[in-house]
Design a protein around this motif. Sequence first.
Motif, PDB file in Angstrom:
ATOM      1  N   ARG A   1      53.619  79.457  57.592  1.00 46.75           N
ATOM      2  CA  ARG A   1      52.636  80.514  57.798  1.00 46.75           C
ATOM      3  C   ARG A   1      52.488  80.756  59.296  1.00 46.75           C
ATOM      4  O   ARG A   1      52.530  79.826  60.106  1.00 46.75           O
ATOM      5  CB  ARG A   1      51.316  80.046  57.186  1.00 46.75           C
TER       6      ARG A   1
ATOM      7  N   VAL B   1      51.063  86.308  63.600  1.00 42.53           N
ATOM      8  CA  VAL B   1      52.036  87.027  64.415  1.00 42.53           C
ATOM      9  C   VAL B   1      51.371  87.711  65.604  1.00 42.53           C
ATOM     10  O   VAL B   1      51.947  87.830  66.682  1.00 42.53           O
ATOM     11  CB  VAL B   1      52.788  88.041  63.534  1.00 42.53           C
TER      12      VAL B   1
ATOM     13  N   HIS C   1      51.351  86.284  58.458  1.00 43.66           N
ATOM     14  CA  HIS C   1      52.507  86.221  57.568  1.00 43.66           C
ATOM     15  C   HIS C   1      52.401  84.953  56.739  1.00 43.66           C
ATOM     16  O   HIS C   1      52.302  83.853  57.291  1.00 43.66           O
ATOM     17  CB  HIS C   1      53.801  86.209  58.400  1.00 43.66           C
TER      18      HIS C   1
ATOM     19  N   PRO D   1      54.626  83.133  54.022  1.00 40.96           N
ATOM     20  CA  PRO D   1      55.890  83.111  53.274  1.00 40.96           C
ATOM     21  C   PRO D   1      55.702  82.595  51.848  1.00 40.96           C
ATOM     22  O   PRO D   1      54.899  81.689  51.598  1.00 40.96           O
ATOM     23  CB  PRO D   1      56.762  82.146  54.085  1.00 40.96           C
TER      24      PRO D   1
ATOM     25  N   ALA E   1      44.940  85.241  53.507  1.00 44.95           N
ATOM     26  CA  ALA E   1      45.238  85.480  54.922  1.00 44.95           C
ATOM     27  C   ALA E   1      44.057  85.179  55.833  1.00 44.95           C
ATOM     28  O   ALA E   1      44.221  84.575  56.899  1.00 44.95           O
ATOM     29  CB  ALA E   1      45.689  86.931  55.118  1.00 44.95           C
TER      30      ALA E   1
ATOM     31  N   SER F   1      56.303  91.869  49.677  1.00 45.36           N
ATOM     32  CA  SER F   1      57.748  92.085  49.700  1.00 45.36           C
ATOM     33  C   SER F   1      58.403  91.518  48.450  1.00 45.36           C
ATOM     34  O   SER F   1      58.069  90.415  48.003  1.00 45.36           O
ATOM     35  CB  SER F   1      58.370  91.419  50.939  1.00 45.36           C
TER      36      SER F   1
ATOM     37  N   VAL G   1      59.979  89.732  62.455  1.00 44.77           N
ATOM     38  CA  VAL G   1      59.622  88.719  61.456  1.00 44.77           C
ATOM     39  C   VAL G   1      60.560  88.893  60.269  1.00 44.77           C
ATOM     40  O   VAL G   1      60.777  90.020  59.809  1.00 44.77           O
ATOM     41  CB  VAL G   1      58.157  88.895  60.996  1.00 44.77           C
TER      42      VAL G   1
ATOM     43  N   LEU H   1      61.164  88.808  56.527  1.00 41.82           N
ATOM     44  CA  LEU H   1      60.398  88.807  55.284  1.00 41.82           C
ATOM     45  C   LEU H   1      61.341  88.606  54.114  1.00 41.82           C
ATOM     46  O   LEU H   1      62.391  89.260  54.024  1.00 41.82           O
ATOM     47  CB  LEU H   1      59.638  90.126  55.105  1.00 41.82           C
TER      48      LEU H   1
ATOM     49  N   ASP I   1      56.933  87.237  49.977  1.00 41.68           N
ATOM     50  CA  ASP I   1      56.140  87.081  51.197  1.00 41.68           C
ATOM     51  C   ASP I   1      54.965  88.056  51.221  1.00 41.68           C
ATOM     52  O   ASP I   1      55.049  89.181  50.728  1.00 41.68           O
ATOM     53  CB  ASP I   1      56.995  87.314  52.433  1.00 41.68           C
TER      54      ASP I   1
ATOM     55  N   PHE J   1      52.269  89.864  53.985  1.00 46.62           N
ATOM     56  CA  PHE J   1      51.963  90.177  55.382  1.00 46.62           C
ATOM     57  C   PHE J   1      50.710  91.037  55.389  1.00 46.62           C
ATOM     58  O   PHE J   1      50.647  92.052  54.689  1.00 46.62           O
ATOM     59  CB  PHE J   1      53.119  90.909  56.056  1.00 46.62           C
TER      60      PHE J   1
ATOM     61  N   HIS K   1      54.878  99.497  63.481  1.00 40.67           N
ATOM     62  CA  HIS K   1      55.682  98.558  62.716  1.00 40.67           C
ATOM     63  C   HIS K   1      56.786  99.323  61.985  1.00 40.67           C
ATOM     64  O   HIS K   1      56.685 100.529  61.773  1.00 40.67           O
ATOM     65  CB  HIS K   1      54.818  97.779  61.716  1.00 40.67           C
TER      66      HIS K   1
ATOM     67  N   ASN L   1      58.711  97.203  48.607  1.00 39.53           N
ATOM     68  CA  ASN L   1      57.551  96.839  49.423  1.00 39.53           C
ATOM     69  C   ASN L   1      56.338  97.593  48.890  1.00 39.53           C
ATOM     70  O   ASN L   1      56.385  98.808  48.694  1.00 39.53           O
ATOM     71  CB  ASN L   1      57.799  97.194  50.888  1.00 39.53           C
TER      72      ASN L   1
END
Length: 207
Positions: A10, A13, A19, A21, A96, A137, A159, A161, A165, A167, A178, A199
Amino acid sequence: MTDGLFPRERAVVAPGAVHVPGWLPSGRQRELVAACRAWGRGPFPYRHTVLPGGGVMSVRSLCLGRRWEPYRYLDAVGAELPDWLAELGREALVEAYGRHDDFAPDTALVNFYEAGAHMGMHQDKEERSGAPVVSLSLGDRCVFRFGNTETRGRPYRDVELESGDLFVFGGPSRLAFHGVPKVWAGTADPALGLTGRLNITLRQTGL
């Protein structure tokens, strides 16, 4: 690039950008892929979005809930945004940030990346709400380029992905540029039954 020897960790960022995972277990990933297929068979199928300047996005997209088109939201509602997906978004924020702050997404953009598809650097700034963006993702591995709030250029951080994952970006990073400059075709687990990358981004428009 990860090689499976060490677990992905984790990472924060940028301030407000997290993020996680492998957040979605394999069974949940398969359920989401099945849902994405079902949505695409409905009255609002995946399509290549045409930009105001005449360019055509390489990804194919569909909207759930309030419909988005470049660069605004319409009053019209497309396919229904299911309650279980909104609840998944709240669970993601708890993961998160440790809280969800009554996150109430009213739109979800589903992007499908076939071989060669990519996404240029952009901001998610059509929303009036400052609520975070939740990104999930599925399928092929990609490079997710997460930049700054002032310019499409550097500084940014790449990053990797993978399928499953999570984010999330909000707070000071809510308007960060982004994009997805690279997708590695054929890297999805065959058990997922998906060729390409999906996504799902959940947003609260504030409209």
